[in-house]
Scaffold this active site. Structure first.
Site, PDB file in Angstrom:
ATOM      1  N   GLY A  16      47.084  51.983 -35.200  1.00 18.50           N
ATOM      2  CA  GLY A  16      46.083  52.567 -36.285  1.00 18.50           C
ATOM      3  C   GLY A  16      45.811  53.679 -36.107  1.00 18.50           C
ATOM      4  O   GLY A  16      46.119  54.772 -35.086  1.00 18.50           O
ATOM      5  N   CYS A  23      42.922  54.977 -34.698  1.00 18.10           N
ATOM      6  CA  CYS A  23      42.329  55.199 -33.261  1.00 18.10           C
ATOM      7  C   CYS A  23      43.340  55.539 -32.455  1.00 18.10           C
ATOM      8  O   CYS A  23      43.143  56.710 -31.704  1.00 18.10           O
ATOM      9  CB  CYS A  23      41.615  53.978 -33.050  1.00 18.10           C
ATOM     10  SG  CYS A  23      41.115  53.944 -31.162  1.00 18.10           S
ATOM     11  N   HIS A  45      35.620  50.259 -31.901  1.00 16.92           N
ATOM     12  CA  HIS A  45      35.243  49.155 -31.107  1.00 16.92           C
ATOM     13  C   HIS A  45      34.599  48.056 -32.024  1.00 16.92           C
ATOM     14  O   HIS A  45      34.405  46.703 -31.858  1.00 16.92           O
ATOM     15  CB  HIS A  45      34.286  49.590 -29.802  1.00 16.92           C
ATOM     16  CG  HIS A  45      33.453  50.627 -30.117  1.00 16.92           C
ATOM     17  ND1 HIS A  45      33.557  51.899 -30.243  1.00 16.92           N
ATOM     18  CD2 HIS A  45      31.862  50.613 -30.611  1.00 16.92           C
ATOM     19  CE1 HIS A  45      32.615  52.612 -30.763  1.00 16.92           C
ATOM     20  NE2 HIS A  45      31.589  51.665 -30.902  1.00 16.92           N
ATOM     21  N   HIS A  64      22.963  55.230  -5.294  1.00 16.63           N
ATOM     22  CA  HIS A  64      22.640  56.494  -4.959  1.00 16.63           C
ATOM     23  C   HIS A  64      23.838  57.247  -4.039  1.00 16.63           C
ATOM     24  O   HIS A  64      24.199  56.383  -3.152  1.00 16.63           O
ATOM     25  CB  HIS A  64      21.131  56.589  -4.439  1.00 16.63           C
ATOM     26  CG  HIS A  64      20.755  58.099  -3.914  1.00 16.63           C
ATOM     27  ND1 HIS A  64      20.581  59.220  -4.633  1.00 16.63           N
ATOM     28  CD2 HIS A  64      20.924  58.778  -2.582  1.00 16.63           C
ATOM     29  CE1 HIS A  64      20.344  60.202  -3.853  1.00 16.63           C
ATOM     30  NE2 HIS A  64      20.754  59.964  -2.678  1.00 16.63           N
TER      31      HIS A  64
END
Length: 474
Positions: free
Chosen positions: A53, A55, A330, A452
């Site tokens: 499509g 997208c 989505h 981290h």
């Protein structure tokens, strides 16, 4: 949590498989097809262009491919900041387009392979409803055939809006479809509309050397997001000398041999080599023959469906840009999967309260749930927490310090909305989308240990800031 059990019709011996016809092979249609096939149905998809499509072929994927090239260019130009020196950086727009086309082609073939491996039949052509069980197909090879099935799914998507006053010709006045194929960027371009498409492609062409002016009727670009979000992106656009005019409309467009003249509501006239129309999209259903079946439509020309995504004509379902839900790939994909399950006997409701919104500019923009203005309009008592990326070690390391994370919670500390402007914002949003979907509190999500050094620590700090307990906020 109770596990979901699917009814696998393929395991029922002696039982005739349910037949499903899907018109449209975009995100909604192709994912529905594969899900229905996995659940045991005999599935046929009718697609007049390429599977994937808008997208995959002229939307999300090719746009992000171009933006990825622009990001590499920017990184190369800033390499000296990292102690890396280039003698010369050369941009070849034609090769950028070639890379994009190759990437898209590979993904299209990937969907075709998925169809083949799941037993989904693909017919290239235009599908038209005859009744609640019959689809007439005019094939691309000139032939025709009639498909009779138990259930039908409509997933034909949308097309760009092109008001007559702009004199769209696909050459000087273009949409995103043509923009994605330009091998030579224009010297100057006026972008009509400061939404997702306008901002993404406007910044891309600016980085390719085009002089860009973005015109937006609303008071801010990305009008559906928080004002603080729009200001962050606008700040970057000004650095890149992208001109943005908000609260501005177009009263006249004059297409000339040597360019285009645009008259603004202020009376001022702008000239450019090309116009990019990015003012929205409209449902594409004119080939479906909906009126003949009496399928209900709303005032915007969208198909009306119930909570199971079924139309008023029993056995016919609709998803994606055809219905009154956000025009996002989505969203269409999720609706397609739900529709497939419901066609095969489930009773699943589509839930739209936590839809992620993503803009792949630099810096990226991502948001979910309510913004502050919406919370105020609904009379919700709320608090916010925020954290700037410039205070984050990982952001300093990668040299991307602009932007912030912002969290909105209600009076019970439940996260009702969030926005991120900054590096990898669209990927970081998943954690907050889950939080809005499952109605987690800032305290609950803030208690999760975040690794981290990572960009995700900005989310943790913003969550702590809701309670004025951020350790590293300046």
């Amino acid at each position: 949590m109770q596990s979901t059990k699917f009814c696998d019709l393929s395991e029922t011996k002696g039982m005739v498989k349910m037949k499903i016809t899907i018109i449209g092979g975009g995100p909604g249609g192709y994912e529905a097809a594969i899900m229905a096939a996995k659940l045991g149905a005999e599935v046929t998809v009718v697609e007049k262009n390429k599977v994937g499509g808008t997208c995959l072929n002229v939307g999300c994927i090719p746009t992000k491919a171009l933006l990825a090239s622009a990001e590499v260019l920017t990184t190369s130009l800033e390499a000296e900041k990292f102690g890396v020196f280039n003698d010369k950086t050369v941009v070849d727009p034609a090769q950028i387009i070639e890379r994009k086309d190759k990437l898209v082609s590979g993904l299209v073939k990937g969907i075709e392979f998925l169809f083949e491996s799941n037993g989904v039949n693909l017919i290239q052509g235009v599908g038209k409803l005859i009744d609640s069980k019959t689809v007439e197909v005019k094939r691309d090879d000139g032939g025709s055939e009639t498909l009779v099935s138990d259930k039908i799914l409509l997933a034909t998507g949308s097309v760009p809006v092109c008001p007559e006053m702009f004199h769209y010709d696909g050459k000087k006045v273009i949409t995103s479809t043509e923009a994605l194929a330009l091998k030579t960027p224009p010297k100057s371009m006026i972008v009509i509309g400061g939404g997702v498409i306008g901002c993404e492609l406007g910044q891309f062409f600016s980085r390719m050397g085009s002089q860009i002016t973005i015109l937006e009727m609303a008071e801010q670009i990305l009008s559906y997001e928080d004002e603080s979000v729009a200001k962050q992106l606008l700040r970057q656009f000004k650095r890149e000398k992208i001109k943005v005019l908000t609260a501005t409309s177009v009263t006249d467009v004059n297409v000339q041999d040597n360019g285009i003249a645009v008259t603004l509501s202020s009376g001022k006239t702008l000239e450019a080599e090309m116009i990019l129309l990015s003012i929205g999209r409209a449902s594409f259903s004119k080939e479906l023959n909906l009126d003949a079946l009496g399928i209900n439509m709303d005032s915007k020309g969208q198909i009306e469906v119930d909570e199971l995504l079924e139309t008023n004509v029993k056995g016919i379902y609709a998803v994606g840009d055809l219905i009154n839900t956000p025009y996002l790939a989505h969203v269409a994909s999720k609706e397609g999967i739900i529709a497939a399950e419901n066609m095969l006997g489930k009773n699943k409701t589509a839930v739209h309260k936590a839809i992620p919104r993503c803009v792949y500019t630099d810096p990226q923009v991502a948001a979910v749930g309510l913004n502050e203005k919406e919370a105020q309009q609904r009379g919700i008592i709320y608090k916010t927490g925020s954290f700037d990326f410039r205070s984050l070690g990982k952001a300093q390391i990668i040299g991307k310090i602009q932007g912030q994370v912002k969290i909105i919670v209600d009076e019970k500390d439940v996260i009702i909305g969030a926005s991120i402007v900054g590096p990898e914002a669209t990927d970081l949003l998943a954690e907050l989308t889950m939080a809005v979907h499952f109605e987690l509190t800032a305290e609950e999500l803030g208690d999760v240990i975040h690794p981290h050094p990572t960009l995700s620590e900005a989310i943790m700090e913003a969550l702590h800031d809701v309670h004025e307990m951020s350790i590293n906020k300046v």
